[in-house]
Design an enzyme around this catalytic site. Structure first.
Site, PDB file in Angstrom:
ATOM      1  CG  HIS A  22      -7.957  -3.629 -12.803  1.00  0.00           C
ATOM      2  ND1 HIS A  22      -9.328  -3.803 -12.749  1.00  0.00           N
ATOM      3  CD2 HIS A  22      -7.770  -2.535 -13.569  1.00  0.00           C
ATOM      4  CE1 HIS A  22      -9.923  -2.871 -13.451  1.00  0.00           C
ATOM      5  NE2 HIS A  22      -9.008  -2.086 -13.968  1.00  0.00           N
ATOM      6  CG  ASN A  71      -9.406   1.775 -18.482  1.00  0.00           C
ATOM      7  OD1 ASN A  71      -9.836   0.820 -17.836  1.00  0.00           O
ATOM      8  ND2 ASN A  71      -9.133   2.935 -17.926  1.00  0.00           N
ATOM      9  CG  ASP A  96     -11.321  -6.361 -12.044  1.00  0.00           C
ATOM     10  OD1 ASP A  96     -11.101  -6.421 -13.264  1.00  0.00           O
ATOM     11  OD2 ASP A  96     -11.452  -5.284 -11.429  1.00  0.00           O
ATOM     12  CG  ASN A 117     -13.549   2.394 -17.678  1.00  0.00           C
ATOM     13  OD1 ASN A 117     -14.705   2.734 -17.941  1.00  0.00           O
ATOM     14  ND2 ASN A 117     -12.810   3.057 -16.817  1.00  0.00           N
TER      15      ASN A 117
END
Length: 193
Positions: A22, A71, A96, A117
């Site tokens: 991530h 997020n 990513d 997100n």
């Protein structure tokens, strides 16, 4: 006077997440800073930043790593865009991408968030999805592994062997996007290796 580009590497803060899939967007902006011999510093916009240039006398680059979790990346991105007066078309988000195979990258402007997100929150915060993206492929998880667990896990041994090349290629793509435009960057980096 040179124009400014905001280059944001999405990820999660803290050492627990540094080496996870991530955080590959932050690895790319780390590479861009390292190429210029620069270190990140705290900014009141809720991120760590480097102010630099593509090359001396050219456009200014603001490299940024939000201090927020993935997020909720939009608030610091919007704050930095306002502070540096950078419009959405010069706000490049590096992130990513599950739907792109590992060791592959794609560039685009606008479109949907594809379930990402962080990208969704940036679009919400800046009021548009029409910003450039450098999408760094991390591939889908094997078997039935939950994608949320996959993105928060470290790269595997085989992936780590080529991760440096993927990060360097992604940094090259950002530089080409800024200096020569989206089409030139796509033509170079979308071709199979």
């Amino acid at each position: 006077m040179a124009d400014t580009w905001l280059i944001v590497g999405l990820g999660n803060p803290g050492p627990r997440y540094e080496a996870t899939r991530h955080n590959v967007g932050q690895l790319v902006v780390d590479e861009l800073a390292a190429r210029r011999g620069e270190s990140f510093r705290e900014h009141k916009g809720g991120a760590r930043v480097v102010e630099t240039w593509v090359r001396p006398g050219a456009d200014k680059l603001v490299l940024a790593k939000p201090n927020s979790f993935m997020n909720v990346s939009g608030t610091p991105v919007a704050a930095l865009a306002r502070f540096y007066s950078v419009p959405p078309e010069r706000t490049v988000v590096v992130h990513d991408e599950l739907d792109i195979p590992f060791d592959t990258l794609k560039l685009k402007i606008g479109g949907g968030h594809g379930g990402h997100n962080g990208v969704r929150d940036v679009a919400r915060a800046i009021g548009t999805a029409d910003f450039p993206r450098v999408r760094v492929g991390i591939g889908r998880p094997p078997g039935r592994q939950d994608p949320a667990d996959w993105v928060l896990s470290p790269f595997g041994k085989a992936e780590r062997e080529t991760l440096g090349i993927l990060v360097a290629d992604s940094a090259d793509a950002v530089e080409l996007l800024v200096t020569e435009g989206l089409l030139a960057a796509q033509q170079k980096h979308h071709a199979p290796r």
